[in-house]
Scaffold this active site. Structure first.
Site, PDB file in Angstrom:
ATOM      1  N   THR A   1       0.806  -1.214   0.000  1.00  0.00           N
ATOM      2  CA  THR A   1       0.000   0.000   0.000  1.00  0.00           C
ATOM      3  C   THR A   1       0.840   1.264   0.000  1.00  0.00           C
ATOM      4  OG1 THR A   1      -1.497   1.307   1.371  1.00  0.00           O
ATOM      5  CG2 THR A   1      -0.093  -0.228   2.527  1.00  0.00           C
TER       6      THR A   1
ATOM      7  N   TYR B   1      -2.070   0.265   9.840  1.00  0.00           N
ATOM      8  CA  TYR B   1      -2.280  -0.426   8.568  1.00  0.00           C
ATOM      9  C   TYR B   1      -1.000  -0.404   7.729  1.00  0.00           C
ATOM     10  CZ  TYR B   1      -3.753  -1.121   3.745  1.00  0.00           C
ATOM     11  OH  TYR B   1      -3.838  -1.557   2.456  1.00  0.00           O
TER      12      TYR B   1
HETATM   13  C1  UD1 Z   1      -7.175   3.811   0.634  1.00  0.00           C
HETATM   14  C2  UD1 Z   1      -7.198   2.320   0.978  1.00  0.00           C
HETATM   15  C3  UD1 Z   1      -5.959   1.984   1.745  1.00  0.00           C
HETATM   16  C4  UD1 Z   1      -4.727   2.414   0.933  1.00  0.00           C
HETATM   17  C5  UD1 Z   1      -4.804   3.900   0.563  1.00  0.00           C
HETATM   18  C6  UD1 Z   1      -3.657   4.283  -0.369  1.00  0.00           C
HETATM   19  C7  UD1 Z   1      -9.158   0.962   1.556  1.00  0.00           C
HETATM   20  C8  UD1 Z   1     -10.325   0.784   2.468  1.00  0.00           C
HETATM   21  N1  UD1 Z   1      -8.375   2.037   1.805  1.00  0.00           N
HETATM   22  O1  UD1 Z   1      -7.191   4.520   1.858  1.00  0.00           O
HETATM   23  O2  UD1 Z   1      -5.940   0.604   1.968  1.00  0.00           O
HETATM   24  O3  UD1 Z   1      -3.579   2.244   1.721  1.00  0.00           O
HETATM   25  O4  UD1 Z   1      -6.039   4.119  -0.128  1.00  0.00           O
HETATM   26  O5  UD1 Z   1      -3.619   5.654  -0.551  1.00  0.00           O
HETATM   27  O6  UD1 Z   1      -8.965   0.203   0.647  1.00  0.00           O
HETATM   28  N2  UD1 Z   1     -12.775  10.692   2.629  1.00  0.00           N
HETATM   29  C9  UD1 Z   1     -13.758  11.607   2.972  1.00  0.00           C
HETATM   30  N3  UD1 Z   1     -15.015  11.121   3.252  1.00  0.00           N
HETATM   31  C10 UD1 Z   1     -15.323   9.792   3.202  1.00  0.00           C
HETATM   32  C11 UD1 Z   1     -14.303   8.878   2.850  1.00  0.00           C
HETATM   33  C12 UD1 Z   1     -13.041   9.359   2.577  1.00  0.00           C
HETATM   34  O7  UD1 Z   1     -13.521  12.807   3.030  1.00  0.00           O
HETATM   35  O8  UD1 Z   1     -16.477   9.431   3.484  1.00  0.00           O
HETATM   36  C13 UD1 Z   1     -11.428  11.198   2.288  1.00  0.00           C
HETATM   37  C14 UD1 Z   1     -10.324  10.669   3.167  1.00  0.00           C
HETATM   38  O9  UD1 Z   1     -10.152  11.460   4.306  1.00  0.00           O
HETATM   39  C15 UD1 Z   1      -9.135  10.707   2.185  1.00  0.00           C
HETATM   40  C16 UD1 Z   1      -9.775  10.393   0.834  1.00  0.00           C
HETATM   41  O10 UD1 Z   1     -11.144  10.721   0.980  1.00  0.00           O
HETATM   42  O11 UD1 Z   1      -8.586  11.996   2.111  1.00  0.00           O
HETATM   43  C17 UD1 Z   1      -9.673   8.940   0.432  1.00  0.00           C
HETATM   44  O12 UD1 Z   1     -10.126   8.128   1.514  1.00  0.00           O
HETATM   45  P1  UD1 Z   1     -10.489   6.589   1.314  1.00  0.00           P
HETATM   46  O13 UD1 Z   1     -11.255   6.398   0.064  1.00  0.00           O
HETATM   47  O14 UD1 Z   1     -11.103   6.118   2.603  1.00  0.00           O
HETATM   48  O15 UD1 Z   1      -9.073   5.918   1.078  1.00  0.00           O
HETATM   49  P2  UD1 Z   1      -7.710   6.000   1.941  1.00  0.00           P
HETATM   50  O16 UD1 Z   1      -7.964   6.258   3.387  1.00  0.00           O
HETATM   51  O17 UD1 Z   1      -6.797   6.945   1.221  1.00  0.00           O
END
Ligand code: UD1
Length: 328
Positions: A118, A142
């Site tokens: 990752t 993680y």
């Molecule tokens: C994801 C992967 C992780 C990997 C990473 C690499 C999963 C579950 N997560 O994590 O394994 O190591 O990519 O970069 O597979 N966000 C919001 N609102 C939401 C959800 C997310 O604002 O409801 C934001 C988060 O704060 C972040 C971005 O969107 O800034 C992406 O988040 P998310 O899609 O959860 O992925 P990662 O945490 O980056």
């Protein structure tokens, strides 16, 4: 040269796309998945064995009886904030499971190992992009649980174990263009999935976690990669090892990122609707920005993205969400 491949986590979101492409390429595949997050009907090719990748007796038996030459290890927990709240779950299922699996590979003489790692191993890189040479300083359990597995692979290879490719995934999104498989986990936290849900269901809630990051619009920046492109990397990595390639680490991304707001705007545009969004404080363990340097994977794996197109990625994700929504 072309032996049977074991894919752990092959009934899960990314694993099922890898299995599909291996099947399309005519490879013989065995899938090991405990179905904790995976789905039986997501396995479009090969033989599914329901069980745990940490089960030394079961895995040793599979490796021997199915004549496995290569293992792709995707079974893992992946949710950053959950790893902060429950670190032992991650060190157990990610690190200890990899240790058991590698023990079996060593004993039975598996030749090649492809490991799903990752971007979280980089933590908060100093520069605008993380290359494979950027120091690994994970900021959440993680990332640390995966980095420990990377160390094990390197140490074992030095001691005569399998040659390996470590794939550091950035943010994986979208699904099979024909809509047969996708991200089905009901409580998935991935931004594009959660946003597609919100676009379809007025009752679903959506929050931006952090609007005060040092990024152009204050929200987190990530490098989204289409799941089909990522699955294809696994086939390239397998061919590379089977042709004698030396053990290597590759970033899997496109080399540019999108902010949370940009992603939400794209989802609204593709869905042709608006949805309400709350602004909340930062989520524990989240870095401000993670973007992949991709020179190495392009040069050494001869891999080129085929679908570097956020609009198309979102369209496939939205179609899949409609399919799930329609099926209750
Ligand atoms: C994801 C992967 C992780 C990997 C990473 C690499 C999963 C579950 N997560 O994590 O394994 O190591 O990519 O970069 O597979 N966000 C919001 N609102 C939401 C959800 C997310 O604002 O409801 C934001 C988060 O704060 C972040 C971005 O969107 O800034 C992406 O988040 P998310 O899609 O959860 O992925 P990662 O945490 O980056």
């Amino acid at each position: 040269m072309s032996g049977t491949v074991l894919v752990t986590g092959g009934a899960g979101y990314i694993g099922s796309h890898v299995v599909k492409q291996l099947g399309e390429a005519g490879r013989k595949v065995v899938i090991l998945d405990n179905l904790s997050k995976g789905f039986r009907n997501a396995v479009l090719h090969g033989e599914l064995i329901v069980g745990d990748a940490a089960d030394i007796e079961l895995v040793s038996n599979i490796l021997t009886t199915a004549n496995i030459d290569a293992v792709m290890h995707l079974a893992a927990h992946t949710v950053v904030p959950e790893s902060v709240a429950d670190p032992m779950k991650y060190y157990g299922n990610n690190t200890c499971t990899t240790r058991n699996l590698l023990t079996c590979c060593q004993r039975t003489g598996v030749k090649h190992f492809i490991f799903s790692s990752t971007a979280a191993v980089y933590g908060m890189p100093d520069g605008p992009v993380a290359t494979e040479d950027t120091p690994t300083l994970p900021i959440n359990p993680y990332g640390r649980s995966k980095l420990m597995s990377e160390y094990m692979l390197g140490d074992l290879a030095n001691a005569g174990g399998p040659s390996f490719v470590i794939l550091r995934y950035f943010n994986v999104a979208g699904c099979d263009p024909r809509g047969r498989i996708g991200q089905s986990t009901p409580d998935a936290t991935l931004l594009i999935k959660v946003a597609c849900k919100a676009a379809l269901d007025p009752a679903a809630s959506l929050a931006i976690f952090g609007t005060d990051y040092p990024t152009p619009d204050g929200t987190g920046v990530r490098n989204y990669i289409y799941v089909e492109d990522l699955a294809h990397v696994h086939l390239k990595a397998l061919g590379y090892l089977e042709h004698g390639g030396e053990s290597r680490i590759f970033n899997c991304g496109y080399g540019h990122g999108y902010s949370v707001r940009e992603v939400l705007d794209m989802v609204a545009k593709v869905a042709g609707t608006t949805f309400s969004v709350r602004e909340e404080s930062r989520r524990p363990g989240d870095p401000p920005s993670l973007v992949a340097g991709t020179d190495r994977i392009r040069a050494e794996l001869d891999w080129e993205p085929r679908y570097d197109d956020l609009e198309m990625i979102v369209r496939t994700a939205l179609n899949w969400e409609r399919h799930l929504f329609g099926n209750g």
